[in-house]
Scaffold this active site. Structure first.
Site, PDB file in Angstrom:
ATOM      1  N   ARG A 143       8.339  10.686 -34.378  1.00  0.00           N
ATOM      2  CA  ARG A 143       9.117  11.580 -33.489  1.00  0.00           C
ATOM      3  C   ARG A 143      10.013  12.491 -34.329  1.00  0.00           C
ATOM      4  O   ARG A 143      10.483  13.524 -33.849  1.00  0.00           O
ATOM      5  CB  ARG A 143      10.038  10.782 -32.532  1.00  0.00           C
ATOM      6  CG  ARG A 143       9.391   9.812 -31.558  1.00  0.00           C
ATOM      7  CD  ARG A 143       8.240  10.390 -30.791  1.00  0.00           C
ATOM      8  NE  ARG A 143       6.979  10.098 -31.433  1.00  0.00           N
ATOM      9  CZ  ARG A 143       5.849  10.760 -31.213  1.00  0.00           C
ATOM     10  NH1 ARG A 143       5.832  11.769 -30.376  1.00  0.00           N
ATOM     11  NH2 ARG A 143       4.733  10.430 -31.830  1.00  0.00           N
ATOM     12  N   GLN A 161      -1.409   5.207 -31.529  1.00  0.00           N
ATOM     13  CA  GLN A 161      -0.258   5.305 -30.619  1.00  0.00           C
ATOM     14  C   GLN A 161      -0.482   4.522 -29.324  1.00  0.00           C
ATOM     15  O   GLN A 161       0.138   4.800 -28.304  1.00  0.00           O
ATOM     16  CB  GLN A 161       0.039   6.776 -30.303  1.00  0.00           C
ATOM     17  CG  GLN A 161       0.501   7.575 -31.507  1.00  0.00           C
ATOM     18  CD  GLN A 161       1.013   8.949 -31.135  1.00  0.00           C
ATOM     19  OE1 GLN A 161       2.066   9.099 -30.514  1.00  0.00           O
ATOM     20  NE2 GLN A 161       0.267   9.983 -31.513  1.00  0.00           N
ATOM     21  N   ASP A 191      -5.985  13.387 -21.235  1.00  0.00           N
ATOM     22  CA  ASP A 191      -4.965  13.339 -22.280  1.00  0.00           C
ATOM     23  C   ASP A 191      -4.475  11.900 -22.446  1.00  0.00           C
ATOM     24  O   ASP A 191      -4.536  11.106 -21.504  1.00  0.00           O
ATOM     25  CB  ASP A 191      -3.810  14.268 -21.881  1.00  0.00           C
ATOM     26  CG  ASP A 191      -2.806  14.454 -23.002  1.00  0.00           C
ATOM     27  OD1 ASP A 191      -3.132  14.139 -24.161  1.00  0.00           O
ATOM     28  OD2 ASP A 191      -1.692  14.919 -22.718  1.00  0.00           O
ATOM     29  N   GLU A 192      -3.954  11.548 -23.624  1.00  0.00           N
ATOM     30  CA  GLU A 192      -3.385  10.224 -23.911  1.00  0.00           C
ATOM     31  C   GLU A 192      -4.365   9.102 -23.543  1.00  0.00           C
ATOM     32  O   GLU A 192      -4.019   8.121 -22.883  1.00  0.00           O
ATOM     33  CB  GLU A 192      -2.055  10.027 -23.148  1.00  0.00           C
ATOM     34  CG  GLU A 192      -1.002  11.062 -23.431  1.00  0.00           C
ATOM     35  CD  GLU A 192      -0.370  10.951 -24.818  1.00  0.00           C
ATOM     36  OE1 GLU A 192      -0.825  10.108 -25.610  1.00  0.00           O
ATOM     37  OE2 GLU A 192       0.554  11.712 -25.107  1.00  0.00           O
ATOM     38  N   LYS A 244      -2.027  18.656 -30.035  1.00  0.00           N
ATOM     39  CA  LYS A 244      -3.035  18.328 -29.028  1.00  0.00           C
ATOM     40  C   LYS A 244      -2.825  19.094 -27.720  1.00  0.00           C
ATOM     41  O   LYS A 244      -3.796  19.500 -27.078  1.00  0.00           O
ATOM     42  CB  LYS A 244      -3.080  16.827 -28.757  1.00  0.00           C
ATOM     43  CG  LYS A 244      -1.878  16.263 -28.011  1.00  0.00           C
ATOM     44  CD  LYS A 244      -2.062  14.792 -27.728  1.00  0.00           C
ATOM     45  CE  LYS A 244      -0.850  14.202 -27.030  1.00  0.00           C
ATOM     46  NZ  LYS A 244      -0.636  14.744 -25.687  1.00  0.00           N
ATOM     47  N   THR A 245      -1.574  19.329 -27.336  1.00  0.00           N
ATOM     48  CA  THR A 245      -1.318  20.060 -26.095  1.00  0.00           C
ATOM     49  C   THR A 245      -1.840  21.490 -26.192  1.00  0.00           C
ATOM     50  O   THR A 245      -2.424  22.015 -25.237  1.00  0.00           O
ATOM     51  CB  THR A 245       0.190  20.052 -25.749  1.00  0.00           C
ATOM     52  OG1 THR A 245       0.659  18.703 -25.733  1.00  0.00           O
ATOM     53  CG2 THR A 245       0.444  20.679 -24.384  1.00  0.00           C
TER      54      THR A 245
END
Length: 653
Positions: free
Chosen positions: A603, A245, A214-215, A28-29
């Site tokens: 992770r 998430q 974002d997020e 996504k970044t």
């Protein structure tokens, strides 16, 4: 990284509202960075009209850093990449006259808020911390609902609620009198201003042509409302988030915001990014299996083209002590087998107290580690002291800063003198700094005390003049004038601790200096902005940790691990009452606990290690523990349930 077709589609969609459902490790970044480049280079947006909102300073720093090679220095410096709170503060600084506040306001952190409530209770009862927490929670809850005291007074509430409204009113009056704002105000004030003032709303909508967020799953209702008021009529925006998430309901984040998005923007285009570039197929299969037990909502399924990888290792321990030994044995064996670095390993846990036994074991084996949920940079005594001096120089009404530093270092101003000063300040409606030069002070104190108080006022007043002329020298002058380093050395009585304190002070000085040198604006109002940003989302915590990064094993809570990745992840304490947490079981909020474990599992890149204990020690008692229900939701063929005491290195990938 080479972009896939879905990522390219997400980048190219620049007209109209767009929601990118980006699964863990789906790049996504990279999409956000490439979309910014697309908007500037291909669509010819001016960089200053694009706003990118992240939830941490670390995320903003990463985006800026990765854009360095793609954009000119002018484009990069003009681009706005900030947290929601920093964006709110930016609006407040430009519209403060309409909000009836002074520009040099003090931004409060949580500990400051507790002190204010104690001040409010000053002449009545001594409240318990539990009561103060309830009051602050209620105030924050109302502010996140965009409700002010005047709104609450219009409705009828039960007596129990009216008590909270009473203290909300007292709290707001204190903030107004002392020119202070809290974190919730940074969203509340600009949102209400933009909603109620069409001229200001149109002005900001003209400034902002494109918004990237974002997020998104971490957004609360007030942040969503702020975003909505800033979006221009064509609704050109991109929102990146992952409902699986969403782990911050205690901060006000709700799944509801995904429904609101579709309702408020019917033309919303939803793009799902499901290819994971981080984890092995085995880990992803287990993560998908786990999260599928949550209610189906914006369904997506992660997949990977990476190797299948080894089974997930599950260890059953007799106690937390055996659990710690087994994990350290696992990491030590694994590291020696595959020649990895310690920073490629992470031990994750639900609650902070779980790290203590692990730390003891690491120390006994001389394994270097970093505790990522350690004391905040801003909670260190030397930083709190120096920031309090700067706060008082900037805002004379900041009584909290005054109380912290009036006797640091010692000036022979005792507790009785401070209590009497408080009484005088309340009686004559003065701030504590101005009370130091009250004309009738000799009626209350002896001549020596009055002289000390007068001189303190004069010194602070002189620092205000210096700040206007040479703000870059102000911190050095304060440290020198009060002989702070010498006093700190005597206070700590330990050379190693003193060296750490000096390093912290130098880090703060260099950061302030760097911010001042990067601007033409050397005014005290800009310096005030820098100090506010320190306490805001753009704080030093992430950058300070980054500067001290070394080859150490990482210990952190599952919440802290979000957004990070490691070659090997160990998640401990998979027991009922721990994960899922006992409060979540009582509140029937198991879905968020499941998402929290999902975040922890995703992770891991190569290897995942899980553990649970049969019994644990709680306050001197031995409690029998049950394995977490989540373990039954993982695919049995991909779990290696290990019951022996030692690990065989042949097991690994």
């Amino acid at each position: 990284m080479k972009l896939n077709l879905i990522q390219k589609q997400a980048i190219k969609h620049v007209i109209g509202p767009c929601l990118i459902l980006a699964g863990a490790g789906s790049g996504k970044t990279s999409v956000i960075i490439n979309k910014i480049i697309e908007l500037i280079k291909i669509c010819h947006y001016h960089p200053k009209t694009i706003i990118t909102v992240t939830f941490t300073n670390k995320a903003a720093y990463e985006i800026k850093n990765r854009l360095k090679k793609k954009l000119t220095s002018f484009e990069l410096n003009t681009l706005v990449i900030s947290t929601f709170h920093s964006l709110g503060m930016k609006i407040i600084y430009q519209e403060y006259h309409l909000l009836h506040i002074k520009k040099n306001f003090t931004l409060l952190n949580e500990s400051d808020q507790f002190k204010i409530l104690k001040e409010i209770f000053f002449f009545s009862i001594k409240p318990k911390k539990k009561i103060l927490k309830k009051i602050l929670f209620k105030i924050s809850y109302w502010k996140q609902k965009l409700l002010q005291v005047k709104d609450l007074k219009k409705k009828k509430y039960e007596k129990s609620e009216q008590i909270f409204i009473f203290y909300y009113s007292k709290y707001e009056k204190y903030l107004k009198l002392h020119n202070m704002l809290d974190f919730d105000d940074l969203i509340l004030l600009p949102t209400l201003l933009l909603k109620n003032n069409l001229t200001v709303q149109l002005k900001w909508r003209k400034k902002i042509q494109y918004i990237l967020i974002d997020e998104y799953q971490d957004t609360n209702i007030s942040q969503y409302e702020l975003m909505k008021t800033l979006i221009n009529v064509p609704s050109n925006f991109t929102i990146v988030g992952d409902n699986d998430q969403s782990i911050y309901s205690w901060r006000g984040a709700q799944q509801k915001i995904f429904f609101l998005l579709k309702k408020d923007f019917p033309a919303l285009k939803t793009i799902k990014m499901e290819q994971n570039y981080r984890s092995s197929q085995c880990i992803l299969k287990a993560a998908n299996s786990l999260i599928s037990n949550n209610p189906i909502f914006l369904k997506k399924k992660l997949f990977s083209n990476l190797k299948y990888g080894p089974q997930i290792y599950l260890f059953e321990a007799e106690s937390e002590f055996e659990e710690a030994k087994q994990i350290i044995n696992f990491i030590y064996t694994h590291k020696n087998t595959y020649n990895l670095k310690y920073f490629e390993y992470a031990i994750l846990y639900r609650n902070r107290y779980q790290s203590k036994v692990i730390e003891t074991e690491l120390i006994s084996h001389n394994i270097p580690y970093t505790l990522n949920n350690e004391q905040s940079f801003f909670e260190k005594l030397e930083i709190k002291d120096l920031l309090a001096y700067l706060r008082l120089v900037l805002n004379s009404s900041d009584d909290l800063a005054f109380l912290r530093i009036i006797n640091v270092p010692r000036r022979r101003v005792g507790i009785n003198t401070v209590l009497k000063l408080k009484e005088i300040s309340l009686k004559y409606n003065l701030n504590l700094l101005n009370t130091c030069i009250f004309k009738n002070l000799l009626l209350f104190f002896n001549y020596k005390t009055v002289l000390i108080l007068n001189n303190f006022f004069k010194w602070i007043f002189n620092l205000k003049k210096i700040l206007k002329k040479t703000p870059e020298k102000i911190l050095d002058i304060i440290i020198c004038d009060i002989n702070y380093l010498e006093w700190t050395k005597k206070r700590l009585k330990d050379l190693d601790l003193f060296k750490i304190a000096v390093n912290n002070i130098n880090f703060l000085k260099n950061w302030l200096l760097r911010n001042l040198l990067n601007t033409q604006n050397k005014s005290s109002s800009y310096f005030s902005d820098i100090i506010a940003r320190l306490v805001c989302g753009e704080n030093l915590d992430d950058l300070h940790q980054e500067s001290n990064k070394s080859n150490t094993l990482q210990l952190m809570t599952l919440h802290s691990s979000k957004g990070l990745e490691f070659s090997v992840v160990c998640i401990i304490g998979l027991e009922e009452g721990i994960l899922p947490h006992k409060k979540s079981i009582l509140l029937k909020n198991i879905v968020e606990e499941r998402r929290l474990l999902y975040v922890g599992m995703t992770r891991a890149k190569m290897q995942l290690f899980l553990s649970f204990c049969k019994k644990r020690y709680f306050f001197g008692e031995i409690l029998k523990m049950l394995p977490s229900r989540f373990l039954n939701e993982l695919p049995k063929n991909d779990i290696f349930w290990h019951k022996k005491k030692y690990i065989n290195s042949n097991f690994f990938f």
